[in-house]
Design an enzyme around this catalytic site. Structure first.
Site, PDB file in Angstrom:
ATOM      1  N   ASP A 100       0.853  -1.288  -0.137  1.00  9.62           N
ATOM      2  CA  ASP A 100       0.062  -0.145  -0.152  1.00  9.62           C
ATOM      3  C   ASP A 100       0.945   1.163  -0.079  1.00  9.62           C
ATOM      4  OD1 ASP A 100       0.910   0.214   2.577  1.00  9.62           O
ATOM      5  OD2 ASP A 100      -0.842  -0.168   3.575  1.00  9.62           O
ATOM      6  N   SER A 101       0.365   2.456  -0.051  1.00  7.97           N
ATOM      7  CA  SER A 101       0.878   3.689  -0.527  1.00  7.97           C
ATOM      8  C   SER A 101       1.458   4.258   0.851  1.00  7.97           C
ATOM      9  CB  SER A 101       0.288   4.715  -1.221  1.00  7.97           C
ATOM     10  OG  SER A 101      -0.888   5.213  -0.482  1.00  7.97           O
ATOM     11  N   GLY A 102       0.829   3.879   2.310  1.00  8.40           N
ATOM     12  CA  GLY A 102       1.127   4.667   3.437  1.00  8.40           C
ATOM     13  C   GLY A 102       0.000   5.629   3.738  1.00  8.40           C
ATOM     14  N   GLY A 103      -0.885   5.828   2.558  1.00 10.64           N
ATOM     15  CA  GLY A 103      -1.579   7.115   2.896  1.00 10.64           C
ATOM     16  C   GLY A 103      -2.759   6.848   4.035  1.00 10.64           C
ATOM     17  N   PHE A 104      -3.304   5.487   4.109  1.00 14.18           N
ATOM     18  CA  PHE A 104      -4.148   5.069   5.040  1.00 14.18           C
ATOM     19  C   PHE A 104      -3.635   5.136   6.442  1.00 14.18           C
ATOM     20  CE2 PHE A 104      -6.496   2.422   8.091  1.00 14.18           C
ATOM     21  CZ  PHE A 104      -7.694   2.539   7.751  1.00 14.18           C
ATOM     22  N   ASP A 154      -2.807   8.531  -2.152  1.00 10.85           N
ATOM     23  CA  ASP A 154      -3.880   8.857  -2.035  1.00 10.85           C
ATOM     24  C   ASP A 154      -4.446   9.344  -0.664  1.00 10.85           C
ATOM     25  OD1 ASP A 154      -4.283   6.470  -0.797  1.00 10.85           O
ATOM     26  OD2 ASP A 154      -6.386   6.213  -1.807  1.00 10.85           O
ATOM     27  N   GLN A 203     -11.196   7.072  -5.669  1.00 12.40           N
ATOM     28  CA  GLN A 203     -11.815   7.657  -4.369  1.00 12.40           C
ATOM     29  C   GLN A 203     -13.113   8.612  -4.759  1.00 12.40           C
ATOM     30  OE1 GLN A 203     -11.206   7.408  -1.352  1.00 12.40           O
ATOM     31  NE2 GLN A 203      -9.004   6.522  -1.513  1.00 12.40           N
ATOM     32  N   GLY A 230     -11.231   3.977  -0.007  1.00 11.79           N
ATOM     33  CA  GLY A 230     -12.118   4.503   0.836  1.00 11.79           C
ATOM     34  C   GLY A 230     -13.528   4.025   1.065  1.00 11.79           C
ATOM     35  N   ASP A 280      -8.084  -7.872  -0.101  1.00 13.92           N
ATOM     36  CA  ASP A 280      -7.296  -7.699   0.977  1.00 13.92           C
ATOM     37  C   ASP A 280      -8.058  -7.251   2.195  1.00 13.92           C
ATOM     38  OD1 ASP A 280      -5.904  -5.184   2.463  1.00 13.92           O
ATOM     39  OD2 ASP A 280      -6.705  -4.866   0.581  1.00 13.92           O
ATOM     40  N   CYS A 318     -13.044 -28.542   6.325  1.00 17.27           N
ATOM     41  CA  CYS A 318     -12.056 -27.934   6.169  1.00 17.27           C
ATOM     42  C   CYS A 318     -10.897 -28.681   5.721  1.00 17.27           C
ATOM     43  CB  CYS A 318     -11.875 -26.825   6.976  1.00 17.27           C
ATOM     44  SG  CYS A 318     -10.429 -25.744   6.984  1.00 17.27           S
ATOM     45  N   CYS A 320      -7.463 -27.649   6.432  1.00 17.96           N
ATOM     46  CA  CYS A 320      -6.436 -27.101   6.671  1.00 17.96           C
ATOM     47  C   CYS A 320      -5.620 -27.825   8.051  1.00 17.96           C
ATOM     48  CB  CYS A 320      -6.712 -25.461   7.359  1.00 17.96           C
ATOM     49  SG  CYS A 320      -7.613 -25.648   9.032  1.00 17.96           S
ATOM     50  N   CYS A 323      -7.620 -28.215  11.319  1.00 18.34           N
ATOM     51  CA  CYS A 323      -8.924 -28.741  11.344  1.00 18.34           C
ATOM     52  C   CYS A 323      -8.761 -30.375  10.896  1.00 18.34           C
ATOM     53  CB  CYS A 323     -10.014 -28.361  10.140  1.00 18.34           C
ATOM     54  SG  CYS A 323     -10.838 -26.587  10.768  1.00 18.34           S
ATOM     55  N   HIS A 360      -6.471 -21.198  10.074  1.00 27.27           N
ATOM     56  CA  HIS A 360      -7.915 -21.739   9.771  1.00 27.27           C
ATOM     57  C   HIS A 360      -8.596 -20.650   9.054  1.00 27.27           C
ATOM     58  CE1 HIS A 360     -11.775 -23.475   9.499  1.00 27.27           C
ATOM     59  NE2 HIS A 360     -12.135 -22.320   9.844  1.00 27.27           N
TER      60      HIS A 360
END
Length: 396
Positions: A100-104, A154, A203, A230, A280, A318, A320, A323, A360
């Site tokens: 990510d850009s670091g903006g958040f 952004d 945005q 956003g 994500d 499941c 995994c 489980c 899991h």
């Protein structure tokens, strides 16, 4: 370096009994490998997906993971990162990485930061140093990280600030600055001759007309891929679903579409139907550490007393390690733990507890995406959605 190919779409039936959706099945080729879409990307903020060994990530089918530009800039710093040739060498992950850009993160600092046209001035949450993040700085950091997908800087438009809902005028001002920052990000990315791929971020807050204006401007800039930002910033679910329904399918069909920070299993299935390729969210890992597991038949809270003596797994369907376990060469089984054991680990605060529950939850998310890919390949996405909803509503 990015090549995206749409392999199939969820087309309507010839007899008109099924109207189809915007869902599509694709293949994304990046510098560090090929990603089958739609895909969920586990979040690895500090260069690690919390509580999970890299080997476990590979075993559960993770194809691409995230890194966080802001936090890796703070620690360990660019000098260390450069000495390893980037994030792949540092964390020993040889598959694709998106940063990510670091903006958040800068936006979330609140009173500790000041946003201007040039960028963001803020106090380091690590040591209090005065720092500055701009589109150019973000591109420089991400070039050092050598991530396969780089995000433009952004401004994350908030849904509300101190109880005050963001107005359309405020959302427009924020969106227009993000648009100008997109130009600067693109110019700096090119100047640095970064060999990877840069995504623009749509945005516009909760206003479809602003979303469309942002989208049109970014498409004109011809980014290799696009993200919808956003959302999942405190808005009601209905408004998030409105943006999901409005924006993804309007982006170019021949380029990947990424919905940032979303969400529940139901959100992922709806997002795919709306035309999203990449997701994500911290939800599977964070919820695992807080005792909530996702299963085919609904959510399960392992801290509930009813699980204290339950010999069954979290989810009998499941596969995994938590489980189902792994079969050794001699035929014996490693893993495959009971709800009672996981309940015990949680009550005792044992480290193994969140490790196993995180395995899991991430496996569940990645398997859900695999099932959607298979349904799209088979032309059965509509029936998959029905079965998914019925199963989840059944309850554990």
């Amino acid at each position: 370096m990015l090549n995206f190919e749409v392999l199939t779409t969820d087309a309507p039936s010839a007899d008109g009994s099924y109207l189809g959706t915007h869902a599509r099945r694709g293949q994304l080729t990046l510098n560090h490998g090929v990603v089958q879409t739609p895909i969920f990307m586990p979040v690895g903020t500090y260069g690690t997906v919390k509580g999970v060994m890299p080997r476990s990530l590979e075993e559960m089918g993770a194809q691409i993971i995230l890194g966080n530009t802001f936090h890796l800039w703070m620690r360990p710093g660019l000098d260390v990162m450069q000495s390893f040739g980037g994030l792949h060498g540092f964390e020993r992950w040889n598959k694709p990485i998106l940063t990510d850009s670091g903006g958040f993160q800068v936006w979330s600092l609140g009173a500790m930061r000041k946003i201007t046209e040039e960028g963001v001035t803020f106090a380091s949450p690590v040591n209090g140093d005065k720092l500055f993040m701009s589109p150019e700085v973000s591109m420089q950091i991400q070039t050092t990280l050598n991530s396969d997908i780089v995000m433009q800087l952004d401004e994350c438009t908030p849904y509300e600030t101190k109880g005050h809902l963001t107005t359309q005028a405020e959302a427009r001002k924020s969106m227009e600055m993000s648009r100008r920052w997109a130009v600067r990000s693109k110019d700096e990315f090119a100047r640095l001759e970064n060999p990877n791929a840069l995504f623009g971020i749509v945005q516009g807050g909760m206003f479809p007309d602003l979303r469309q204006e942002s989208l049109d401007a970014l498409v004109a800039m011809n980014f290799p891929g696009y993200a919808i930002g956003g959302v999942s910033v405190g808005e009601p679910k209905e408004q998030m679903l409105e943006i999901m329904a409005h924006t993804p399918h309007r982006l170019p069909a021949h380029k990947p579409r990424y919905l940032m920070g979303v969400g529940t299993p139901e959100d992922l299935v709806q997002g795919v139907a709306d035309g999203v390729d990449m997701f994500d969210c911290v939800m599977p890992t964070r919820n695992a550490r807080n005792g909530t597991m996702f299963t085919r038949f609904g959510d399960l809270k392992i801290r509930n007393a009813r699980h204290k003596a339950d010999h069954g797994p979290l989810d009998s369907t499941c596969t995994c390690y938590t489980c189902h376990g792994h079969t050794r060469a001699d035929g014996s089984v490693s893993g495959g733990f009971s709800r009672a054991y996981l309940h015990h680990l949680d009550r005792c605060g044992e480290m193994l507890g969140p490790m196993l529950t995180t395995i899991h939850n991430l496996h569940y998310y990645l398997n859900l995406m695999r099932e959607m890919r298979e349904a799209l390949d088979a032309g059965q996405f509509g029936s998959f959605r029905q079965t998914f909803a019925q199963d989840r509503a059944r309850g554990v």
